[in-house]
Design an enzyme around this catalytic site. Structure first.
Site, short mmCIF file in Angstrom:
data_model
loop_
_atom_site.label_atom_id
_atom_site.label_comp_id
_atom_site.label_asym_id
_atom_site.label_seq_id
_atom_site.Cartn_x
_atom_site.Cartn_y
_atom_site.Cartn_z
N TYR A 127 0.79 -1.23 0.00
CA TYR A 127 0.00 0.00 0.00
C TYR A 127 0.83 1.28 0.00
CZ TYR A 127 -4.03 -2.95 1.02
OH TYR A 127 -5.02 -3.90 0.95
N CYS A 128 0.35 2.29 -0.76
CA CYS A 128 0.88 3.66 -0.74
C CYS A 128 -0.25 4.62 -0.45
CB CYS A 128 1.45 4.07 -2.10
SG CYS A 128 2.80 3.14 -2.72
N PHE A 129 0.03 5.63 0.35
CA PHE A 129 -0.98 6.62 0.71
C PHE A 129 -0.42 8.03 0.57
CE2 PHE A 129 -1.68 2.89 3.38
CZ PHE A 129 -3.02 2.63 3.21
N GLU A 153 4.50 0.35 -7.19
CA GLU A 153 3.67 -0.83 -6.96
C GLU A 153 3.78 -1.75 -8.17
OE1 GLU A 153 2.17 -1.55 -4.28
OE2 GLU A 153 1.77 0.32 -3.21
N ILE A 198 -3.00 3.86 -3.39
CA ILE A 198 -2.84 2.90 -4.49
C ILE A 198 -2.26 1.61 -3.92
CG2 ILE A 198 -2.47 4.74 -6.18
CD1 ILE A 198 0.47 3.74 -6.40
#
Length: 414
Positions: A8-10, A93, A187
Protein backbone atom coordinates in the site's frame (compact mmCIF):
# COMPACT_ATOMS: atom_id res chain seq x y z
CA UNK A 1 5.92 -18.12 -5.09
CA UNK A 2 2.32 -16.98 -4.62
CA UNK A 3 1.03 -13.80 -6.25
CA UNK A 4 2.17 -10.71 -4.39
CA UNK A 5 -0.23 -9.40 -1.73
CA UNK A 6 -1.32 -5.76 -1.76
CA UNK A 7 1.50 -3.34 -0.99
CA UNK A 8 0.00 0.00 0.00
CA UNK A 9 0.88 3.66 -0.74
CA UNK A 10 -0.98 6.62 0.71
CA UNK A 11 -0.97 10.39 0.43
CA UNK A 12 -3.02 12.90 2.42
CA UNK A 13 -3.41 16.56 1.45
CA UNK A 14 -5.20 19.36 3.26
CA UNK A 15 -8.00 19.55 4.29
CA UNK A 16 -7.51 15.93 5.45
CA UNK A 17 -3.98 16.48 6.78
CA UNK A 18 -3.05 18.84 9.57
CA UNK A 19 -1.21 22.16 9.62
CA UNK A 20 -0.69 22.59 5.87
CA UNK A 21 1.23 19.31 5.58
CA UNK A 22 1.28 16.71 2.82
CA UNK A 23 1.74 13.25 4.39
CA UNK A 24 3.00 10.31 2.30
CA UNK A 25 3.40 6.67 3.37
CA UNK A 26 4.18 3.25 1.95
CA UNK A 27 4.54 -0.32 3.13
CA UNK A 28 6.74 -2.46 0.88
CA UNK A 29 5.43 -6.05 0.76
CA UNK A 30 8.17 -8.31 -0.58
CA UNK A 31 9.46 -11.90 -0.11
CA UNK A 32 9.85 -12.59 3.62
CA UNK A 33 13.61 -13.11 3.61
CA UNK A 34 14.48 -10.09 1.45
CA UNK A 35 16.59 -7.40 3.14
CA UNK A 36 15.94 -3.72 2.50
CA UNK A 37 18.60 -1.12 3.15
CA UNK A 38 18.35 2.66 3.53
CA UNK A 39 20.91 4.46 1.36
CA UNK A 40 21.75 8.10 0.67
CA UNK A 41 23.34 9.41 -2.53
CA UNK A 42 24.54 13.01 -2.67
CA UNK A 43 23.75 15.32 -5.60
CA UNK A 44 26.35 14.85 -8.33
CA UNK A 45 27.56 16.24 -11.65
CA UNK A 46 28.30 13.77 -14.44
CA UNK A 47 30.56 13.93 -17.48
CA UNK A 48 28.98 14.28 -20.93
CA UNK A 49 28.31 10.90 -22.51
CA UNK A 50 28.57 9.00 -19.22
CA UNK A 51 26.33 5.99 -18.49
CA UNK A 52 24.57 4.69 -15.41
CA UNK A 53 24.31 0.97 -14.65
CA UNK A 54 20.77 0.20 -13.43
CA UNK A 55 19.69 -3.21 -12.12
CA UNK A 56 19.82 -4.98 -15.48
CA UNK A 57 20.70 -2.44 -18.19
CA UNK A 58 22.94 0.57 -18.76
CA UNK A 59 21.40 3.88 -19.86
CA UNK A 60 22.57 7.42 -20.60
CA UNK A 61 23.37 9.49 -17.50
CA UNK A 62 22.14 13.08 -17.16
CA UNK A 63 24.47 16.04 -16.44
CA UNK A 64 23.24 16.44 -12.84
CA UNK A 65 21.44 14.16 -10.36
CA UNK A 66 19.67 15.30 -7.19
CA UNK A 67 20.48 14.01 -3.69
CA UNK A 68 18.22 11.05 -2.80
CA UNK A 69 17.48 8.81 0.19
CA UNK A 70 16.12 5.39 -0.74
CA UNK A 71 14.67 2.26 0.85
CA UNK A 72 15.54 -0.57 -1.51
CA UNK A 73 15.87 -4.34 -1.75
CA UNK A 74 19.60 -4.62 -1.24
CA UNK A 75 20.29 -6.70 -4.37
CA UNK A 76 19.11 -4.09 -6.89
CA UNK A 77 20.05 -0.59 -8.09
CA UNK A 78 16.68 1.15 -7.86
CA UNK A 79 14.31 1.52 -4.90
CA UNK A 80 10.86 0.59 -3.65
CA UNK A 81 10.42 4.10 -2.27
CA UNK A 82 12.35 7.21 -1.45
CA UNK A 83 12.67 10.99 -1.54
CA UNK A 84 14.92 13.67 -2.97
CA UNK A 85 16.35 16.96 -1.72
CA UNK A 86 13.53 18.93 -3.42
CA UNK A 87 10.75 17.29 -1.42
CA UNK A 88 9.69 14.79 -4.10
CA UNK A 89 8.66 11.30 -2.93
CA UNK A 90 8.10 8.31 -5.21
CA UNK A 91 6.86 4.79 -4.47
CA UNK A 92 6.35 1.86 -6.80
CA UNK A 93 3.67 -0.83 -6.96
CA UNK A 94 3.91 -4.02 -8.98
CA UNK A 95 0.70 -4.52 -10.97
CA UNK A 96 -0.65 -7.19 -13.31
CA UNK A 97 -2.46 -6.11 -16.47
CA UNK A 98 -3.96 -7.96 -19.43
CA UNK A 99 -0.69 -7.18 -21.22
CA UNK A 100 1.89 -9.76 -20.03
CA UNK A 101 4.94 -8.14 -18.41
CA UNK A 102 8.21 -8.73 -20.24
CA UNK A 103 10.80 -11.19 -18.95
CA UNK A 104 13.41 -9.45 -21.12
CA UNK A 105 15.75 -7.40 -18.97
CA UNK A 106 14.99 -3.68 -19.19
CA UNK A 107 14.26 -1.10 -16.49
CA UNK A 108 12.48 -2.33 -13.38
CA UNK A 109 9.72 -0.21 -11.90
CA UNK A 110 12.07 0.17 -8.94
CA UNK A 111 14.80 1.58 -11.20
CA UNK A 112 12.27 4.14 -12.43
CA UNK A 113 11.59 5.22 -8.82
CA UNK A 114 15.26 6.12 -8.34
CA UNK A 115 15.63 7.67 -11.79
CA UNK A 116 12.55 9.83 -11.23
CA UNK A 117 13.92 11.05 -7.89
CA UNK A 118 17.44 11.68 -9.19
CA UNK A 119 16.21 13.65 -12.22
CA UNK A 120 12.94 15.35 -11.18
CA UNK A 121 12.74 18.46 -8.96
CA UNK A 122 8.91 18.31 -8.84
CA UNK A 123 6.37 15.49 -8.93
CA UNK A 124 5.45 16.36 -12.52
CA UNK A 125 9.12 16.43 -13.57
CA UNK A 126 9.63 13.00 -12.01
CA UNK A 127 6.58 11.69 -13.88
CA UNK A 128 7.92 13.09 -17.16
CA UNK A 129 11.29 11.44 -16.52
CA UNK A 130 9.69 8.06 -15.82
CA UNK A 131 7.43 7.99 -18.88
CA UNK A 132 10.24 9.18 -21.19
CA UNK A 133 12.50 6.38 -19.94
CA UNK A 134 9.66 3.86 -20.33
CA UNK A 135 9.26 4.94 -23.93
CA UNK A 136 12.99 4.68 -24.62
CA UNK A 137 14.00 1.56 -22.68
CA UNK A 138 10.81 -0.30 -21.68
CA UNK A 139 10.25 -2.22 -18.45
CA UNK A 140 10.99 -5.86 -17.74
CA UNK A 141 13.04 -8.44 -15.88
CA UNK A 142 12.78 -10.38 -12.64
CA UNK A 143 11.27 -8.44 -9.71
CA UNK A 144 12.64 -10.92 -7.17
CA UNK A 145 16.04 -12.35 -6.31
CA UNK A 146 14.99 -15.79 -7.54
CA UNK A 147 17.07 -17.95 -9.86
CA UNK A 148 14.36 -20.60 -10.25
CA UNK A 149 11.57 -18.45 -11.66
CA UNK A 150 11.11 -15.05 -13.35
CA UNK A 151 8.50 -12.90 -11.62
CA UNK A 152 7.49 -10.02 -13.88
CA UNK A 153 5.10 -7.13 -13.35
CA UNK A 154 3.97 -3.85 -14.82
CA UNK A 155 4.35 -0.76 -12.65
CA UNK A 156 2.25 1.84 -10.88
CA UNK A 157 3.68 4.85 -9.04
CA UNK A 158 2.61 7.40 -6.46
CA UNK A 159 4.65 10.58 -7.08
CA UNK A 160 4.27 13.36 -4.53
CA UNK A 161 5.66 16.83 -3.78
CA UNK A 162 4.62 19.72 -1.52
CA UNK A 163 1.87 20.85 -3.90
CA UNK A 164 0.48 17.89 -5.79
CA UNK A 165 0.63 14.15 -6.38
CA UNK A 166 0.39 12.05 -9.50
CA UNK A 167 -0.85 8.47 -9.74
CA UNK A 168 0.92 6.95 -12.73
CA UNK A 169 -0.14 3.52 -14.01
CA UNK A 170 1.63 1.69 -16.81
CA UNK A 171 1.33 -1.31 -19.07
CA UNK A 172 4.42 -1.84 -21.19
CA UNK A 173 5.30 1.61 -22.53
CA UNK A 174 1.68 2.84 -22.36
CA UNK A 175 0.52 4.87 -19.38
CA UNK A 176 -2.05 7.20 -17.86
CA UNK A 177 -1.86 9.54 -14.88
CA UNK A 178 -4.19 11.37 -12.51
CA UNK A 179 -3.31 14.58 -10.64
CA UNK A 180 -4.24 14.90 -6.95
CA UNK A 181 -4.22 18.14 -4.94
CA UNK A 182 -6.57 17.45 -2.00
CA UNK A 183 -7.96 14.71 0.21
CA UNK A 184 -6.66 11.17 0.76
CA UNK A 185 -5.55 8.82 -2.00
CA UNK A 186 -4.32 5.24 -1.90
CA UNK A 187 -2.84 2.90 -4.49
CA UNK A 188 -1.96 -0.78 -4.21
CA UNK A 189 -1.21 -3.74 -6.48
CA UNK A 190 -4.27 -3.21 -8.67
CA UNK A 191 -4.96 -0.58 -11.30
CA UNK A 192 -7.03 2.25 -9.88
CA UNK A 193 -7.33 4.93 -12.59
CA UNK A 194 -10.78 5.12 -14.12
CA UNK A 195 -12.10 7.96 -16.31
CA UNK A 196 -10.33 10.89 -14.61
CA UNK A 197 -7.09 11.01 -16.60
CA UNK A 198 -5.02 14.19 -16.59
CA UNK A 199 -2.12 12.97 -18.76
CA UNK A 200 -1.58 9.91 -20.95
CA UNK A 201 0.63 8.30 -23.59
CA UNK A 202 -0.20 10.03 -26.92
CA UNK A 203 -0.99 6.70 -28.61
CA UNK A 204 -2.76 5.07 -25.64
CA UNK A 205 -6.30 5.12 -27.01
CA UNK A 206 -5.29 4.16 -30.55
CA UNK A 207 -3.35 1.22 -29.14
CA UNK A 208 -6.19 -0.21 -27.04
CA UNK A 209 -8.61 0.20 -29.95
CA UNK A 210 -6.20 -1.72 -32.20
CA UNK A 211 -6.15 -4.52 -29.60
CA UNK A 212 -9.96 -4.64 -29.47
CA UNK A 213 -10.01 -3.72 -25.77
CA UNK A 214 -12.05 -0.52 -26.23
CA UNK A 215 -14.50 0.42 -28.97
CA UNK A 216 -14.01 4.19 -28.74
CA UNK A 217 -17.70 4.82 -28.10
CA UNK A 218 -17.90 4.34 -24.33
CA UNK A 219 -16.05 6.40 -21.71
CA UNK A 220 -12.38 5.42 -21.58
CA UNK A 221 -11.79 3.73 -18.21
CA UNK A 222 -8.10 2.85 -17.82
CA UNK A 223 -8.43 0.14 -15.17
CA UNK A 224 -11.38 -1.52 -16.91
CA UNK A 225 -9.52 -1.55 -20.22
CA UNK A 226 -6.18 -2.85 -18.85
CA UNK A 227 -7.17 -5.02 -15.87
CA UNK A 228 -7.69 -8.73 -16.09
CA UNK A 229 -11.37 -9.67 -15.72
CA UNK A 230 -12.82 -8.66 -12.33
CA UNK A 231 -9.42 -7.44 -11.11
CA UNK A 232 -10.18 -3.71 -11.03
CA UNK A 233 -11.66 -3.77 -7.53
CA UNK A 234 -11.08 -1.27 -4.74
CA UNK A 235 -8.19 -2.66 -2.68
CA UNK A 236 -7.28 0.32 -0.57
CA UNK A 237 -7.64 -0.74 3.02
CA UNK A 238 -6.47 2.01 5.32
CA UNK A 239 -7.88 4.89 3.26
CA UNK A 240 -11.00 5.01 5.45
CA UNK A 241 -8.84 5.07 8.59
CA UNK A 242 -7.05 8.16 7.30
CA UNK A 243 -10.28 9.84 6.20
CA UNK A 244 -11.74 9.29 9.69
CA UNK A 245 -8.94 11.46 11.08
CA UNK A 246 -10.87 14.47 9.76
CA UNK A 247 -8.30 17.18 9.16
CA UNK A 248 -5.73 15.63 11.45
CA UNK A 249 -3.74 13.17 9.34
CA UNK A 250 -0.21 13.42 10.73
CA UNK A 251 2.97 11.35 10.63
CA UNK A 252 1.68 9.39 13.64
CA UNK A 253 -1.68 8.72 11.98
CA UNK A 254 0.08 7.44 8.84
CA UNK A 255 2.38 5.24 10.95
CA UNK A 256 -0.65 3.77 12.76
CA UNK A 257 -2.28 2.85 9.43
CA UNK A 258 0.94 1.23 8.15
CA UNK A 259 1.13 -0.88 11.34
CA UNK A 260 -2.41 -2.23 10.98
CA UNK A 261 -2.33 -5.99 10.34
CA UNK A 262 -6.09 -6.51 10.74
CA UNK A 263 -6.79 -4.39 7.64
CA UNK A 264 -4.09 -6.18 5.62
CA UNK A 265 -2.09 -2.97 5.14
CA UNK A 266 0.75 -4.51 7.17
CA UNK A 267 1.45 -7.80 5.39
CA UNK A 268 2.69 -10.81 7.38
CA UNK A 269 2.00 -14.06 5.50
CA UNK A 270 3.80 -17.32 4.83
CA UNK A 271 5.60 -15.99 1.75
CA UNK A 272 5.47 -12.22 2.10
CA UNK A 273 6.15 -9.57 4.69
CA UNK A 274 6.18 -5.79 4.89
CA UNK A 275 9.98 -5.64 4.61
CA UNK A 276 10.31 -1.86 5.06
CA UNK A 277 8.18 1.27 5.45
CA UNK A 278 8.40 5.01 4.86
CA UNK A 279 6.42 8.04 6.02
CA UNK A 280 7.21 11.52 4.69
CA UNK A 281 5.90 14.87 5.90
CA UNK A 282 6.09 17.65 3.28
CA UNK A 283 5.14 21.13 4.53
CA UNK A 284 3.39 23.15 1.83
CA UNK A 285 5.32 26.17 3.11
CA UNK A 286 8.74 25.77 1.41
CA UNK A 287 10.54 27.57 4.24
CA UNK A 288 10.16 24.41 6.35
CA UNK A 289 12.16 21.21 5.71
CA UNK A 290 10.61 17.91 4.64
CA UNK A 291 10.98 15.05 7.12
CA UNK A 292 11.25 11.43 5.95
CA UNK A 293 10.88 8.52 8.38
CA UNK A 294 12.32 5.09 7.50
CA UNK A 295 12.17 1.77 9.37
CA UNK A 296 15.02 0.00 7.53
CA UNK A 297 13.68 -3.23 9.08
CA UNK A 298 10.71 -5.55 8.48
CA UNK A 299 7.20 -5.30 9.91
CA UNK A 300 6.36 -1.76 11.04
CA UNK A 301 4.32 -3.16 13.93
CA UNK A 302 7.64 -4.13 15.55
CA UNK A 303 9.93 -1.55 13.91
CA UNK A 304 10.42 2.12 14.68
CA UNK A 305 10.32 5.01 12.25
CA UNK A 306 13.50 7.11 12.29
CA UNK A 307 13.65 10.66 10.85
CA UNK A 308 15.89 11.93 8.04
CA UNK A 309 16.20 15.53 6.81
CA UNK A 310 18.21 16.59 3.74
CA UNK A 311 21.14 18.87 4.56
CA UNK A 312 24.61 19.23 3.05
CA UNK A 313 27.19 16.66 4.23
CA UNK A 314 24.55 14.45 5.85
CA UNK A 315 26.24 11.65 7.80
CA UNK A 316 26.07 8.24 6.09
CA UNK A 317 24.70 5.29 8.07
CA UNK A 318 26.60 2.06 7.26
CA UNK A 319 24.60 0.16 9.90
CA UNK A 320 21.51 0.17 7.65
CA UNK A 321 23.50 -0.60 4.48
CA UNK A 322 23.94 -4.17 3.29
CA UNK A 323 27.35 -5.60 2.45
CA UNK A 324 28.54 -4.98 -1.10
CA UNK A 325 29.66 -7.92 -3.22
CA UNK A 326 30.79 -5.93 -6.28
CA UNK A 327 31.06 -7.84 -9.53
CA UNK A 328 30.85 -11.12 -7.59
CA UNK A 329 27.25 -10.37 -6.62
CA UNK A 330 25.02 -13.22 -7.93
CA UNK A 331 22.52 -10.53 -9.01
CA UNK A 332 25.12 -9.24 -11.51
CA UNK A 333 26.37 -12.56 -12.87
CA UNK A 334 24.74 -14.33 -15.82
CA UNK A 335 22.78 -16.53 -15.22
CA UNK A 336 21.54 -14.43 -12.31
CA UNK A 337 20.61 -15.42 -8.78
CA UNK A 338 22.33 -18.80 -8.73
CA UNK A 339 22.98 -18.29 -5.02
CA UNK A 340 21.81 -15.91 -2.29
CA UNK A 341 24.50 -14.16 -0.26
CA UNK A 342 23.85 -12.92 3.26
CA UNK A 343 22.69 -9.34 2.68
CA UNK A 344 21.69 -8.55 6.29
CA UNK A 345 22.96 -5.23 7.65
CA UNK A 346 23.74 -4.59 11.30
CA UNK A 347 20.32 -3.13 12.19
CA UNK A 348 18.55 -6.00 10.43
CA UNK A 349 20.48 -8.56 12.49
CA UNK A 350 19.72 -6.71 15.73
CA UNK A 351 16.07 -6.57 14.71
CA UNK A 352 16.07 -10.37 14.20
CA UNK A 353 17.29 -10.76 17.78
CA UNK A 354 14.52 -8.45 19.02
CA UNK A 355 11.91 -10.44 17.09
CA UNK A 356 13.17 -13.65 18.69
CA UNK A 357 12.88 -12.00 22.11
CA UNK A 358 9.30 -10.89 21.36
CA UNK A 359 8.38 -14.44 20.36
CA UNK A 360 10.17 -16.31 23.16
CA UNK A 361 9.95 -13.99 26.17
CA UNK A 362 6.82 -11.87 25.92
CA UNK A 363 7.46 -9.83 29.06
CA UNK A 364 10.96 -8.80 28.02
CA UNK A 365 9.90 -8.38 24.42
CA UNK A 366 6.99 -6.09 25.26
CA UNK A 367 9.17 -4.06 27.63
CA UNK A 368 11.69 -3.59 24.81
CA UNK A 369 8.92 -2.52 22.40
CA UNK A 370 7.64 0.05 24.90
CA UNK A 371 11.13 1.52 25.15
CA UNK A 372 11.50 1.58 21.35
CA UNK A 373 8.11 3.23 20.84
CA UNK A 374 9.01 5.87 23.41
CA UNK A 375 12.19 6.53 21.43
CA UNK A 376 10.11 6.87 18.26
CA UNK A 377 7.69 9.23 20.03
CA UNK A 378 10.57 11.47 21.10
CA UNK A 379 11.76 11.62 17.49
CA UNK A 380 8.27 12.51 16.22
CA UNK A 381 7.92 15.26 18.83
CA UNK A 382 11.34 16.69 18.00
CA UNK A 383 10.43 16.80 14.29
CA UNK A 384 7.08 18.43 15.07
CA UNK A 385 8.98 21.11 16.97
CA UNK A 386 11.17 21.73 13.91
CA UNK A 387 8.07 22.02 11.70
CA UNK A 388 6.32 24.53 13.96
CA UNK A 389 9.15 26.81 15.14
CA UNK A 390 9.67 30.21 13.61
CA UNK A 391 13.47 30.26 13.40
CA UNK A 392 15.28 28.73 10.41
CA UNK A 393 16.65 25.21 10.93
CA UNK A 394 20.38 25.02 11.60
CA UNK A 395 21.69 22.19 9.36
CA UNK A 396 24.21 21.21 12.04
CA UNK A 397 21.24 20.25 14.23
CA UNK A 398 20.16 17.42 11.91
CA UNK A 399 23.28 16.41 9.95
CA UNK A 400 23.65 13.34 12.22
CA UNK A 401 19.91 12.85 12.79
CA UNK A 402 19.27 9.53 11.06
CA UNK A 403 22.70 8.18 12.08
CA UNK A 404 22.04 8.98 15.76
CA UNK A 405 18.55 7.42 15.69
CA UNK A 406 19.88 4.17 14.20
CA UNK A 407 22.77 4.15 16.67
CA UNK A 408 20.41 4.65 19.63
CA UNK A 409 18.10 1.90 18.39
CA UNK A 410 21.03 -0.51 18.15
CA UNK A 411 22.16 0.34 21.68
CA UNK A 412 18.73 -0.55 23.07
CA UNK A 413 18.81 -3.86 21.19
CA UNK A 414 22.19 -4.66 22.70
Amino acid sequence: MAAAPPSYCFVAFPPCSKDGLVVFGKNSARPRDEVQEVVYFAAADHDPGSKVECTYIEIEQVPKTHAVVLSRPSWLWGAEMGANEHGVCVANEAVVTREPASESEALLGMDLVRLGLERGATAKEALDVIVALLEEHGQGGNYYEDGSSCHTFQSAFLIVDRNEAWILETSGKYWAAEKITEGVKCICNQLSLTTKIDAEHPELRNYVRSQGWWNGDSDFNFSEVFSLADDHLVCCSGKESLEKQGGDVSAQAMIDVLRDKDSGVCVDSESFLTTASIVSVLPQDPSFPCVHYFTGTPDPSRSIFKPFIFVDDVKLVPKVQSPSFGDDDPAKKIPRFQEKPDRRHELYKAHEWARSLLENDQDKGQKLMRIMLELEKQGLEAMEDILTRTEVLDPAEVVDLFYDCVDTELKFFK
